[in-house]
Design a protein around this motif. Structure first.
Motif, PDB file in Angstrom:
ATOM      1  N   LYS A 107      -5.006   0.720  -4.845  1.00  0.00           N
ATOM      2  CA  LYS A 107      -4.221   2.231  -5.105  1.00  0.00           C
ATOM      3  C   LYS A 107      -3.167   2.058  -5.920  1.00  0.00           C
ATOM      4  CE  LYS A 107      -3.881   5.780  -1.442  1.00  0.00           C
ATOM      5  NZ  LYS A 107      -3.638   6.187  -0.222  1.00  0.00           N
ATOM      6  N   ASP A 135      -4.545  18.361   0.590  1.00  0.00           N
ATOM      7  CA  ASP A 135      -4.668  17.392   1.737  1.00  0.00           C
ATOM      8  C   ASP A 135      -5.746  17.826   2.635  1.00  0.00           C
ATOM      9  OD1 ASP A 135      -4.032  19.635   3.474  1.00  0.00           O
ATOM     10  OD2 ASP A 135      -1.997  18.720   4.112  1.00  0.00           O
ATOM     11  N   SER A 157       5.587  11.185   9.833  1.00  0.00           N
ATOM     12  CA  SER A 157       4.844  11.557  11.045  1.00  0.00           C
ATOM     13  C   SER A 157       3.424  11.013  10.355  1.00  0.00           C
ATOM     14  CB  SER A 157       4.638  12.945  11.360  1.00  0.00           C
ATOM     15  OG  SER A 157       3.567  13.195  12.302  1.00  0.00           O
ATOM     16  N   ILE A 158       2.577   9.918  10.851  1.00  0.00           N
ATOM     17  CA  ILE A 158       1.633   9.415  10.157  1.00  0.00           C
ATOM     18  C   ILE A 158       0.362   9.322  11.191  1.00  0.00           C
ATOM     19  CG2 ILE A 158       2.648   7.226  10.902  1.00  0.00           C
ATOM     20  CD1 ILE A 158       1.270   5.849   8.584  1.00  0.00           C
ATOM     21  N   ASN A 159      -0.819   9.661  10.754  1.00  0.00           N
ATOM     22  CA  ASN A 159      -2.037   9.547  11.250  1.00  0.00           C
ATOM     23  C   ASN A 159      -2.450   7.948  11.461  1.00  0.00           C
ATOM     24  OD1 ASN A 159      -4.732   9.681  11.937  1.00  0.00           O
ATOM     25  ND2 ASN A 159      -5.205  11.430  10.720  1.00  0.00           N
ATOM     26  N   HIS A 166       0.778  -1.141  -0.181  1.00  0.00           N
ATOM     27  CA  HIS A 166      -0.120   0.003   0.025  1.00  0.00           C
ATOM     28  C   HIS A 166       0.877   1.315  -0.117  1.00  0.00           C
ATOM     29  CE1 HIS A 166      -3.994   1.565   0.245  1.00  0.00           C
ATOM     30  NE2 HIS A 166      -3.648   2.439   1.194  1.00  0.00           N
ATOM     31  N   THR A 220       0.515   9.353   0.451  1.00  0.00           N
ATOM     32  CA  THR A 220       1.173  10.747   0.356  1.00  0.00           C
ATOM     33  C   THR A 220       1.395  11.298   1.748  1.00  0.00           C
ATOM     34  OG1 THR A 220       0.124  11.356  -1.856  1.00  0.00           O
ATOM     35  CG2 THR A 220       1.193  12.913  -0.687  1.00  0.00           C
ATOM     36  N   ALA A 221       2.821  11.703   1.750  1.00  0.00           N
ATOM     37  CA  ALA A 221       3.197  12.453   3.310  1.00  0.00           C
ATOM     38  C   ALA A 221       4.150  13.622   2.825  1.00  0.00           C
ATOM     39  CB  ALA A 221       3.975  11.144   4.025  1.00  0.00           C
ATOM     40  N   ALA A 222       3.846  14.269   3.776  1.00  0.00           N
ATOM     41  CA  ALA A 222       5.056  15.639   3.806  1.00  0.00           C
ATOM     42  C   ALA A 222       5.831  15.978   5.119  1.00  0.00           C
ATOM     43  CB  ALA A 222       3.739  16.962   3.763  1.00  0.00           C
ATOM     44  N   TRP A 223       5.048  15.201   6.222  1.00  0.00           N
ATOM     45  CA  TRP A 223       5.807  15.332   7.259  1.00  0.00           C
ATOM     46  C   TRP A 223       7.000  14.228   7.537  1.00  0.00           C
ATOM     47  CZ3 TRP A 223       1.156  16.399  11.325  1.00  0.00           C
ATOM     48  CH2 TRP A 223       0.605  17.646  10.878  1.00  0.00           C
ATOM     49  N   GLY A 258      -2.808  10.416  -2.010  1.00  0.00           N
ATOM     50  CA  GLY A 258      -3.271  11.051  -0.791  1.00  0.00           C
ATOM     51  C   GLY A 258      -4.906  11.009  -0.452  1.00  0.00           C
ATOM     52  N   ARG A 259      -5.521   9.976  -1.607  1.00  0.00           N
ATOM     53  CA  ARG A 259      -6.932   9.614  -1.200  1.00  0.00           C
ATOM     54  C   ARG A 259      -6.984   8.458  -0.249  1.00  0.00           C
ATOM     55  NH1 ARG A 259      -7.587  10.246  -6.818  1.00  0.00           N
ATOM     56  NH2 ARG A 259      -7.714  12.522  -7.404  1.00  0.00           N
ATOM     57  N   SER A 260      -8.038   8.525   0.438  1.00  0.00           N
ATOM     58  CA  SER A 260      -8.323   7.175   1.231  1.00  0.00           C
ATOM     59  C   SER A 260      -9.342   6.491   0.664  1.00  0.00           C
ATOM     60  CB  SER A 260      -8.750   7.438   2.825  1.00  0.00           C
ATOM     61  OG  SER A 260      -9.617   8.116   2.424  1.00  0.00           O
ATOM     62  N   HIS A 281      -4.796   5.947   9.285  1.00  0.00           N
ATOM     63  CA  HIS A 281      -4.451   5.461   7.715  1.00  0.00           C
ATOM     64  C   HIS A 281      -4.559   4.036   8.087  1.00  0.00           C
ATOM     65  CE1 HIS A 281      -4.305   9.807   7.165  1.00  0.00           C
ATOM     66  NE2 HIS A 281      -3.133   9.871   6.906  1.00  0.00           N
ATOM     67  N   TYR A 282      -5.196   3.571   6.572  1.00  0.00           N
ATOM     68  CA  TYR A 282      -5.106   2.159   6.523  1.00  0.00           C
ATOM     69  C   TYR A 282      -3.269   1.876   6.440  1.00  0.00           C
ATOM     70  CZ  TYR A 282      -4.760  -2.146   4.046  1.00  0.00           C
ATOM     71  OH  TYR A 282      -4.722  -3.600   3.468  1.00  0.00           O
ATOM     72  N   SER A 283      -2.729   2.700   5.717  1.00  0.00           N
ATOM     73  CA  SER A 283      -1.184   2.636   5.568  1.00  0.00           C
ATOM     74  C   SER A 283      -0.455   2.331   6.928  1.00  0.00           C
ATOM     75  CB  SER A 283      -0.486   3.722   4.997  1.00  0.00           C
ATOM     76  OG  SER A 283      -0.935   4.161   3.829  1.00  0.00           O
TER      77      SER A 283
HETATM   78  C1  LIG Z   1       0.148  16.604   0.177  1.00  0.00           C
HETATM   79  C2  LIG Z   1      -0.250  15.813   1.268  1.00  0.00           C
HETATM   80  C3  LIG Z   1       0.513  15.459   2.254  1.00  0.00           C
HETATM   81  C4  LIG Z   1       0.216  14.601   3.056  1.00  0.00           C
HETATM   82  N1  LIG Z   1       1.124  14.492   4.298  1.00  0.00           N
HETATM   83  C5  LIG Z   1       0.829  13.539   5.221  1.00  0.00           C
HETATM   84  C6  LIG Z   1       1.598  13.421   6.246  1.00  0.00           C
HETATM   85  O1  LIG Z   1       2.511  13.735   6.286  1.00  0.00           O
HETATM   86  N2  LIG Z   1       1.086  12.218   7.133  1.00  0.00           N
HETATM   87  C7  LIG Z   1       0.014  11.660   6.968  1.00  0.00           C
HETATM   88  O2  LIG Z   1      -0.388  10.908   7.934  1.00  0.00           O
HETATM   89  N3  LIG Z   1      -0.932  11.663   6.083  1.00  0.00           N
HETATM   90  C8  LIG Z   1      -0.521  12.870   5.262  1.00  0.00           C
HETATM   91  N4  LIG Z   1      -1.425  13.176   4.066  1.00  0.00           N
HETATM   92  C9  LIG Z   1      -2.624  12.615   4.135  1.00  0.00           C
HETATM   93  C10 LIG Z   1      -2.650  10.994   3.548  1.00  0.00           C
HETATM   94  O3  LIG Z   1      -1.899  10.869   2.347  1.00  0.00           O
HETATM   95  C11 LIG Z   1      -4.076  10.439   3.234  1.00  0.00           C
HETATM   96  O4  LIG Z   1      -5.016  10.521   4.320  1.00  0.00           O
HETATM   97  C12 LIG Z   1      -4.251   9.274   2.453  1.00  0.00           C
HETATM   98  O5  LIG Z   1      -5.533   9.026   2.291  1.00  0.00           O
HETATM   99  C13 LIG Z   1      -4.048   7.905   3.639  1.00  0.00           C
HETATM  100  O6  LIG Z   1      -3.874   6.898   2.957  1.00  0.00           O
HETATM  101  P1  LIG Z   1      -4.602   5.363   3.247  1.00  0.00           P
HETATM  102  O7  LIG Z   1      -5.861   5.665   4.209  1.00  0.00           O
HETATM  103  O8  LIG Z   1      -4.786   4.763   2.256  1.00  0.00           O
HETATM  104  O9  LIG Z   1      -3.565   4.860   4.019  1.00  0.00           O
HETATM  105  C14 LIG Z   1      -1.020  14.169   3.172  1.00  0.00           C
HETATM  106  C15 LIG Z   1      -1.924  13.958   2.044  1.00  0.00           C
HETATM  107  C16 LIG Z   1      -1.337  14.960   1.012  1.00  0.00           C
HETATM  108  C17 LIG Z   1      -2.291  15.322  -0.229  1.00  0.00           C
END
Ligand SMILES: Cc1cc2nc3c(=O)[nH]c(=O)nc-3n(C[C@H](O)[C@H](O)[C@H](O)COP(=O)(O)O)c2cc1C
Length: 163
Positions: free
Chosen positions: A89, A153, A48-50, A28, A31-34, A82-84, A53-55
């Motif tokens: 995917k 985001d 840094s991850i929420n 899987h 997208t991450a910026a942090w 960046g889509r959930s 997220h499925y990821s």
């Molecule tokens: C530009 C951008 C930056 C993002 N940065 C982060 C990040 O740093 N950490 C994070 O947990 N989610 C970040 N996200 C949100 C996840 O990419 C988004 O919630 C994604 O749908 C998670 O995918 P999943 O649920 O399939 O794992 C970002 C999204 C975008 C568009």
């Protein structure tokens, strides 16, 4: 001038990455910026991850990931990953693996192949501290910057109750 937290936080400079995760046969990516380098020796990255997220589930189960650097021309990839809730995917993109077995996005500018060392709590996120097993530049180009993704985001809503 703005005192809006979402606007002001966009002045913090970040790149834009596709983080690939794997657990067994499961693959899987999001997208991450942090993402940042936090040590030279050993070479460590922090992601840094929420935890919603499925990821995150896949990352926790497999303990491996890649950090794939997106270029200026790859805005649409940032949007896609960046889509959930997207089934399959990863389809339609070329992937390969290096040492960890996590998916490397073959069209990225550069990648870091990582193994999770440990996690730390950071408010509503978890920070994965990752040991870099391998790293490679794949293309020439300038990295896409988080500030250039605007409101992609949808993070404005998360600042509403922020103190
Ligand atoms: C530009 C951008 C930056 C993002 N940065 C982060 C990040 O740093 N950490 C994070 O947990 N989610 C970040 N996200 C949100 C996840 O990419 C988004 O919630 C994604 O749908 C998670 O995918 P999943 O649920 O399939 O794992 C970002 C999204 C975008 C568009």
């Amino acid at each position: 001038m703005s005192e809006n937290l979402a606007d002001v936080c966009r002045y913090l400079s970040h790149g834009v990455y596709v983080v690939g995760v794997a657990s067994g046969e499961l693959r899987h990516a999001f997208t991450a910026a942090w993402v940042m380098q936090v040590s030279f020796n050993p070479l460590l990255l922090a992601i840094s991850i929420n935890p919603a997220h499925y990821s995150y589930q896949v990352l926790q189960a497999g303990g491996v990931c890649t950090v794939n650097v997106l270029g200026q021309h790859q805005y649409a990839l940032a949007e896609h990953f960046g889509r959930s809730g997207v089934t399959d995917k990863m389809a339609g993109f070329n992937w390969h693996t290096d040492q960890s077995g996590a998916p490397v996005l073959s069209e990225s500018l550069a990648y870091f192949d990582c193994k999770v060392s440990h996690y730390t709590d950071a408010g509503d996120h978890k920070v994965a501290i990752c040991t870099v097993l391998a790293a490679r530049q794949l293309q020439h180009g300038s990295p896409l910057l988080y500030g250039q993704t605007g409101t992609m985001d949808g993070s404005e809503k998360f600042y509403q109750d922020a103190k």
